[in-house]
Design an enzyme around this catalytic site. Structure first.
Site: not given
Lengths: 315, 110
Positions: A141, A144-145
């Site tokens: 992701c 997300c990261d």
């Protein structure tokens, strides 16, 4: 204990499932959507768009829309017309008799008709160290990261639209992004490829696969292998983002619903009908060709109309 | 009591002074899975009131705390007991899975 009975149970809540929910709700069928449970993989409520940022190709949004926001809107629209949601994952089904039966752990639900829209999830590389390093430099992701890799050199693995989208997005943070692809050309659309080639932070490593990820508590580097001559080399990246494709979520239906050789559910041409009368399928779980939010939504609409007409024919 | 918001300036004091375990949810506005897990944590905050505190830390606004705990993926939830980080959960999970993870830090009622 009384079993809860429903006209329509929809399994899954990406663009296909939620469009089916909007249409069946507007047909006064009060669909019950078992939307899945939160996870950080693409197998989660809202589906794969929950892990994307800007969606630029969904009609009706000329300046783009954020994936999670689009899915929140889909859900709110379904809810407005009477769809109900259970944020759990279906654990077992029995479609051998009517009403059809669906379990969430020990709780049983029955339904006159079922719409399957369980989508697809991200494939991993299959390396043993993946489970140890996921969330510690290994990610599926980027949205997300990516933030945690400011000024790092990172690798993105894959050659489709999502790999290039992730690589392009990650250049906002990373000092350098190496895009690793096992072939000598991308599957991605032309516009995405041009974006990657014109980005000075993206370097493409053709004809290579990732064969090992190093690091005990965090990624410290990877080993890549040349697919042409078998030579191995090291890449000192601290982040690895995987975007090598998807696998349909059909484990629940093995032995029940017909699948093709790649595991996708088979539906009759120009319909959402599966091999079991009264069970319909839509979205990526039955589509390995187009796999777009808009085609998933379109097939969700088909499944809702097919289910509604089939229910009427039963009276 | 709902969950509380932590910042770099309140983090150490809040974690250190708490008489019950504190779960810190590292999150950001742009993270889809974080948004899914947030309402679940709010429910847990209400249900486990007095036994456990649920706190949120925005990694965009407080990157130094995220870096100190080597958070590289969000949502990450770290359980602090007596000021010490004792357990870490990476990635969004269902309510039942989270309660299971938190179980050993709660009383016997869960």
């Amino acid at each position: 204990m009384n079993t809860q009975h429903e006209h329509v149970i929809i399994i899954g809540s990406g663009p296909a499932g939620l469009t089916a929910a909007i249409y069946t709700a507007r047909a006064s069928l009060a669909p019950f959507v078992i939307e899945g449970e939160p996870s950080s993989t693409s197998d989660q409520p809202g589906g794969q768009l929950m892990l994307t940022t800007e969606v630029e190709n969904f009609p009706g949004f000329p300046s783009g829309v954020m994936g999670p926001e689009l899915m929140a809107n889909f859900r709110a629209q379904a809810e407005r017309f009477g769809a109900r949601f259970l944020t759990e994952k279906v654990t077992r089904v029995d479609f051998s008799q009517r009403p059809f039966r669906v379990w969430v752990r020990d709780t049983e639900y029955t339904a006159d008709t079922i719409i399957v829209s369980t989508g697809a999830r991200s494939l991993m590389l299959g390396l043993p160290e993946e489970s140890r390093l996921i969330g510690h430099g290994l990610s599926t992701c980027a949205t997300c990261d990516g933030f945690f890799f400011r000024d790092h050199h990172i690798a993105v693995v894959g050659g489709g639209d999502s790999a290039i989208e992730e690589a392009t997005f990650l250049t906002k943070f990373a000092s350098k992004v190496t895009l690793i692809h096992r072939r000598d050309e991308f599957r991605a659309s032309k516009i995405m490829q041009e974006r990657a080639f014109s980005n000075p932070k993206i370097e493409v490593l053709w004809n290579h696969t990732v064969t090992a990820i190093h690091g005990d508590t965090a990624v410290t580097g990877i080993e890549v292998t040349n697919t042409v001559d078998g030579a191995t080399s090291e890449l000192p990246v601290t982040g690895v983002f995987i975007a090598i494709g998807h696998r349909p979520n059909t484990d629940l239906f093995h032995g029940t619903l017909d699948c093709d050789e790649n595991g996708y559910l088979v539906t009759e041409p120009n319909s959402s009908r599966t091999n079991i009368e009264g069970v319909f399928a839509c979205g990526d779980v039955q589509d390995h060709t187009y796999r777009q939010a808009i085609t998933a939504a379109g097939s969700g609409c088909m499944a809702a109309i097919d289910a509604e007409r089939w229910l009427e024919s039963q009276h | 009591m709902a969950s509380i918001n932590l910042t770099t300036s309140t983090f150490d004091e809040t974690i250190g002074a708490s008489g019950v375990p504190v779960v810190v949810d590292f999150w950001a506005e742009w993270c889809g899975p974080c948004k899914m897990v947030a309402p679940i944590l709010d429910e847990i905050a209400t249900e486990c009131q007095g036994e456990m505190t649920i706190a949120k830390l925005n990694v965009d606004e407080n990157p130094d705390i995220a870096m100190r705990y080597q958070v590289m993926s969000i949502p990450t939830m770290i359980v602090f007991n007596g000021g010490e980080a004792v357990h870490r959960i990476v990635g969004a999970k269902s309510k039942s899975a989270l309660l299971e993870e938190f179980g050993t830090f709660l009383g016997n009622s869960h």
